[in-house]
Scaffold this motif. Sequence first.
Motif, PDB file in Angstrom:
ATOM      1  N   PHE A   1      12.058  -1.069 -12.432  1.00 28.77           N
ATOM      2  CA  PHE A   1      10.552  -1.534 -12.313  1.00 28.77           C
ATOM      3  C   PHE A   1      10.794  -3.066 -11.650  1.00 28.77           C
ATOM      4  CE2 PHE A   1       6.307  -2.635 -12.629  1.00 28.77           C
ATOM      5  CZ  PHE A   1       5.603  -1.499 -11.981  1.00 28.77           C
ATOM      6  N   SER A   2      10.031  -3.367 -10.681  1.00 31.69           N
ATOM      7  CA  SER A   2      10.050  -4.518  -9.899  1.00 31.69           C
ATOM      8  C   SER A   2       8.664  -5.381 -10.811  1.00 31.69           C
ATOM      9  CB  SER A   2       9.675  -4.615  -8.794  1.00 31.69           C
ATOM     10  OG  SER A   2       9.553  -5.845  -8.085  1.00 31.69           O
ATOM     11  N   MET A   3       9.351  -6.658 -11.621  1.00 25.16           N
ATOM     12  CA  MET A   3       8.448  -7.560 -12.343  1.00 25.16           C
ATOM     13  C   MET A   3       9.084  -8.921 -12.366  1.00 25.16           C
ATOM     14  SD  MET A   3       8.804  -5.693 -16.010  1.00 25.16           S
ATOM     15  CE  MET A   3      10.177  -5.522 -16.726  1.00 25.16           C
ATOM     16  N   ASP A   4       8.403  -9.905 -12.894  1.00 25.29           N
ATOM     17  CA  ASP A   4       8.989 -11.130 -13.141  1.00 25.29           C
ATOM     18  C   ASP A   4       9.644 -10.745 -14.638  1.00 25.29           C
ATOM     19  OD1 ASP A   4       9.460 -13.677 -14.146  1.00 25.29           O
ATOM     20  OD2 ASP A   4       7.948 -14.438 -12.772  1.00 25.29           O
ATOM     21  N   ALA A   5      11.088 -10.925 -14.773  1.00 23.83           N
ATOM     22  CA  ALA A   5      11.527 -10.781 -15.932  1.00 23.83           C
ATOM     23  C   ALA A   5      11.382 -11.627 -17.276  1.00 23.83           C
ATOM     24  CB  ALA A   5      12.930 -10.469 -15.754  1.00 23.83           C
TER      25      ALA A   5
ATOM     26  N   ASP B   1       3.635   6.933 -14.307  1.00 24.38           N
ATOM     27  CA  ASP B   1       2.807   8.221 -13.888  1.00 24.38           C
ATOM     28  C   ASP B   1       2.809   8.119 -12.360  1.00 24.38           C
ATOM     29  OD1 ASP B   1       0.669   9.720 -13.127  1.00 24.38           O
ATOM     30  OD2 ASP B   1      -0.900   8.756 -14.348  1.00 24.38           O
ATOM     31  N   GLY B   2       3.460   9.158 -11.863  1.00 24.51           N
ATOM     32  CA  GLY B   2       3.910   9.225 -10.278  1.00 24.51           C
ATOM     33  C   GLY B   2       2.343   9.392  -9.845  1.00 24.51           C
ATOM     34  N   LEU B   3       1.403  10.167 -10.361  1.00 31.78           N
ATOM     35  CA  LEU B   3       0.382  10.458  -9.366  1.00 31.78           C
ATOM     36  C   LEU B   3      -0.508   9.277  -9.013  1.00 31.78           C
ATOM     37  CD1 LEU B   3      -0.956  13.356 -11.611  1.00 31.78           C
ATOM     38  CD2 LEU B   3      -0.006  13.554  -9.283  1.00 31.78           C
ATOM     39  N   ILE B   4      -0.503   8.262  -9.850  1.00 34.33           N
ATOM     40  CA  ILE B   4      -1.265   7.078  -9.562  1.00 34.33           C
ATOM     41  C   ILE B   4      -0.157   5.716  -9.424  1.00 34.33           C
ATOM     42  CG2 ILE B   4      -3.395   7.798 -10.635  1.00 34.33           C
ATOM     43  CD1 ILE B   4      -2.770   6.089 -13.095  1.00 34.33           C
ATOM     44  N   ASP B   5       1.067   5.974  -9.295  1.00 34.22           N
ATOM     45  CA  ASP B   5       1.956   4.819  -9.169  1.00 34.22           C
ATOM     46  C   ASP B   5       1.674   3.930 -10.230  1.00 34.22           C
ATOM     47  OD1 ASP B   5       3.337   6.453  -7.207  1.00 34.22           O
ATOM     48  OD2 ASP B   5       2.528   5.326  -5.669  1.00 34.22           O
ATOM     49  N   GLU B   6       2.090   3.875 -11.416  1.00 33.05           N
ATOM     50  CA  GLU B   6       1.473   3.115 -12.450  1.00 33.05           C
ATOM     51  C   GLU B   6       2.520   3.391 -13.525  1.00 33.05           C
ATOM     52  OE1 GLU B   6      -2.815   1.691 -13.513  1.00 33.05           O
ATOM     53  OE2 GLU B   6      -2.224   3.224 -14.884  1.00 33.05           O
TER      54      GLU B   6
ATOM     55  N   MET C   1      -1.787  -1.368 -25.245  1.00 30.44           N
ATOM     56  CA  MET C   1      -1.367  -0.479 -23.834  1.00 30.44           C
ATOM     57  C   MET C   1      -1.363  -1.240 -22.645  1.00 30.44           C
ATOM     58  SD  MET C   1      -3.999   2.775 -25.299  1.00 30.44           S
ATOM     59  CE  MET C   1      -5.228   1.317 -25.966  1.00 30.44           C
ATOM     60  N   ILE C   2      -0.514  -1.342 -21.761  1.00 30.84           N
ATOM     61  CA  ILE C   2      -0.296  -2.190 -20.770  1.00 30.84           C
ATOM     62  C   ILE C   2      -0.082  -1.002 -19.636  1.00 30.84           C
ATOM     63  CG2 ILE C   2       1.247  -3.837 -19.597  1.00 30.84           C
ATOM     64  CD1 ILE C   2       2.017  -4.840 -22.439  1.00 30.84           C
ATOM     65  N   ARG C   3      -0.784  -1.504 -18.495  1.00 27.44           N
ATOM     66  CA  ARG C   3      -0.705  -0.769 -17.365  1.00 27.44           C
ATOM     67  C   ARG C   3      -0.546  -1.573 -16.038  1.00 27.44           C
ATOM     68  NH1 ARG C   3      -2.724   4.468 -17.526  1.00 27.44           N
ATOM     69  NH2 ARG C   3      -3.927   4.990 -19.462  1.00 27.44           N
ATOM     70  N   LEU C   4       0.775  -1.398 -15.304  1.00 26.60           N
ATOM     71  CA  LEU C   4       1.269  -2.148 -14.304  1.00 26.60           C
ATOM     72  C   LEU C   4       1.167  -1.393 -12.960  1.00 26.60           C
ATOM     73  CD1 LEU C   4       4.085  -3.935 -16.126  1.00 26.60           C
ATOM     74  CD2 LEU C   4       1.872  -5.016 -15.878  1.00 26.60           C
ATOM     75  N   PRO C   5       0.638  -1.724 -11.953  1.00 28.16           N
ATOM     76  CA  PRO C   5       0.531  -0.995 -10.829  1.00 28.16           C
ATOM     77  C   PRO C   5       1.864  -1.099 -10.020  1.00 28.16           C
ATOM     78  CG  PRO C   5      -0.725  -2.828 -10.368  1.00 28.16           C
ATOM     79  CD  PRO C   5      -0.138  -2.766 -12.010  1.00 28.16           C
ATOM     80  N   LEU C   6       2.393   0.118  -9.203  1.00 24.34           N
ATOM     81  CA  LEU C   6       3.370  -0.227  -8.513  1.00 24.34           C
ATOM     82  C   LEU C   6       3.597  -1.028  -7.138  1.00 24.34           C
ATOM     83  CD1 LEU C   6       6.430   1.184  -8.160  1.00 24.34           C
ATOM     84  CD2 LEU C   6       5.469   2.759  -6.661  1.00 24.34           C
ATOM     85  N   LEU C   7       2.199  -1.016  -6.841  1.00 28.68           N
ATOM     86  CA  LEU C   7       2.030  -1.872  -5.298  1.00 28.68           C
ATOM     87  C   LEU C   7       3.128  -1.648  -4.256  1.00 28.68           C
ATOM     88  CD1 LEU C   7       0.987  -5.305  -7.051  1.00 28.68           C
ATOM     89  CD2 LEU C   7      -0.456  -3.547  -6.317  1.00 28.68           C
ATOM     90  N   ASP C   8       3.693  -2.435  -3.954  1.00 28.58           N
ATOM     91  CA  ASP C   8       4.529  -2.032  -2.507  1.00 28.58           C
ATOM     92  C   ASP C   8       5.974  -2.123  -3.104  1.00 28.58           C
ATOM     93  OD1 ASP C   8       2.394  -3.956  -0.299  1.00 28.58           O
ATOM     94  OD2 ASP C   8       2.376  -1.671  -0.648  1.00 28.58           O
ATOM     95  N   ASP C   9       6.268  -2.218  -4.319  1.00 30.37           N
ATOM     96  CA  ASP C   9       7.575  -2.281  -4.734  1.00 30.37           C
ATOM     97  C   ASP C   9       8.298  -0.826  -4.759  1.00 30.37           C
ATOM     98  OD1 ASP C   9       6.145  -4.672  -7.107  1.00 30.37           O
ATOM     99  OD2 ASP C   9       7.497  -4.908  -5.051  1.00 30.37           O
ATOM    100  N   THR C  10       9.694  -0.808  -5.228  1.00 31.91           N
ATOM    101  CA  THR C  10      10.187   0.500  -5.354  1.00 31.91           C
ATOM    102  C   THR C  10      10.648   0.600  -6.620  1.00 31.91           C
ATOM    103  OG1 THR C  10      12.461  -0.511  -4.694  1.00 31.91           O
ATOM    104  CG2 THR C  10      10.741   0.498  -2.927  1.00 31.91           C
ATOM    105  N   ILE C  11      10.932   1.769  -7.027  1.00 30.22           N
ATOM    106  CA  ILE C  11      11.470   2.230  -8.508  1.00 30.22           C
ATOM    107  C   ILE C  11      12.626   3.000  -8.250  1.00 30.22           C
ATOM    108  CG2 ILE C  11       9.181   2.071  -9.828  1.00 30.22           C
ATOM    109  CD1 ILE C  11       9.320   4.891  -9.875  1.00 30.22           C
ATOM    110  N   GLU C  12      13.422   3.155  -9.201  1.00 30.94           N
ATOM    111  CA  GLU C  12      14.637   3.957  -9.167  1.00 30.94           C
ATOM    112  C   GLU C  12      14.763   4.779 -10.437  1.00 30.94           C
ATOM    113  OE1 GLU C  12      18.157   1.882  -8.679  1.00 30.94           O
ATOM    114  OE2 GLU C  12      17.755   1.025  -6.687  1.00 30.94           O
TER     115      GLU C  12
END
Length: 588
Positions: free
Chosen positions: A462-466, A502-507, A577-588
Amino acid sequence: MKRKDKILQNRIFLVLIIFFVLFLFNYMNKKNFQETVESDSFKTVECSMRYAEKYLMSLNNAEQEGQIIFQPDVSVILVSKGNTFELNKLVTDQEHSRYVQTEFLSIGKGKDLLNIPQTKANQYALKDDNHQLRTFIALSSKVGDDVLIVSKNVSHYKTFIKNSELLFLGLLIASIIMITIYTIHQRRYFYSPIEELTDLAYEYSENNFSHHKETTSNDMIGHLETAINKLGKVLETNSLMNKRERELMTHIYDSLDIGIIYVTKENIVFPFNVEGKDYYTAFIKSDDQEKRIKDSYRKLIHEAIVNKKNSHMEVQQNHLIYDLEFSPVASLTGVVIFIKDITSAKQLLSIREDLITNVSHDLRTPLATIQGYSEAIKDDIAETIQEKNEMAQIIHEEASQMNHMITRLLEVSSIKAGESTVNKKPVHLAEFFNGVMHRFSQTLKSEGIQCELEIAYNISYFSMDADKMHRVFYNLIDNAIKYAADPRTRESRFIKITVNFDGLIDELFVTVSDNGIGISKESIPYIFERFYKDDKARTKPKTNGSGIGLSIVENIIKEHSGTISVKSLPDVGTCFMIRLPLLDDTIE
């Protein structure tokens, strides 16, 4: 506003004048007749009684013989030994004489007249057996064992009154008919156009500009129609401008975070905005509908009007604190009440005071340690090199702790000022969370706390500031350890981290839960505020933090466009509970 018809008023007024004149005429005529007839009738009855008494006494004394002559409209009845005799042989109203002897003397008032002689004549109005009203004047007198009753029929007086009333009514109806005909004639040819213009003017006064009056003539009525039409256009333009200004002012008032209420000297309330209306209903409105406002506020309003000075008061309602400012308006003889929720300001002040206390304590302790060991080294109290190295190590650790605290304070300030940057890169989640947990391995082992990690199968990177997210979860795990439950109250103590996507809302959805001592319900809304510490539910001797950890956590999450929330029950546990949106990044 209901329009008043002045023409109709004038006609009604005229009818009332005519009615009054006719009533006065009828009243004076009736009064004159009454005074004349009743006076003569009473005198006649009383005079006839005196003659009858003399006549009866003379008969009893055998001093006189013959008959005395009475007036023909007077009935003179002698009641002797239960028998009645008409002494006036010339009486013309035989029917009245018969009524008195056969009916009147057998009822209550007639019996009273027999038993209790009268000194003055009285008037009676009774119905006979045929239900006809009889009005007469009667007088009784007792002569020896006999009773004299003298009466005079005055029913014709009532007939005259009735005829007068009928005449009065007829004149009144005739007057109304004539005035009505005259009014209809005038209205049809003159007043109807004026009435239409009046209706149109009232429509304009109610901001209804959908109608206008066409000019029908070139006379004064026509000029008035033209003027009314021009006036309507001007009013319509002004009304639109005023409406926009009111909407703007209403929007401004409603956008304010304070409630505004205007109260008149008579305690009539006008809320200026939605906040003011809510506050008035919540704690200013009195249960007594006549008072409208509670007595405590009424007194301050009165004082503000009299002294012409602003005054303040604080009100606590449902765990919230409000500041009320009473500002008098001299030109309107009223008071504007400004109501502001100062709960956050009060809490912030308290938090700042706690910060000064906590930071002072947290800095004083390592400073005292540094000072003590440095003086020991300076004074050669440490005899060996090993002892000096140990003291130097302690000084280094305490200085590092102080530097860490100052760094966290500066970090909060830089985030709030928008000076912090986010460097997002794809992060391997399993390695990331295991790395965070590894920092607590010794502490978790010594405290006997189990720490579990569960990552969903559909997410690896997941793309984030580590670095920043490392501080987020470090703080959350650190808090979970600090506020772990007493080992004697739990069979096992745990911290669990779950990661789902959550693939439905990319979160990305991450939870950090524990079975610690929990957070009080009152403190949950404020735990993410800077310097806030939950002293009610999370008070332990070893927790002397400054209360900025969770504030840093929330700000870092917001920098990632995410959200953080918490659920907690005292003595049960806490779940962040933390929710982080995918935005324009990619996941694997």
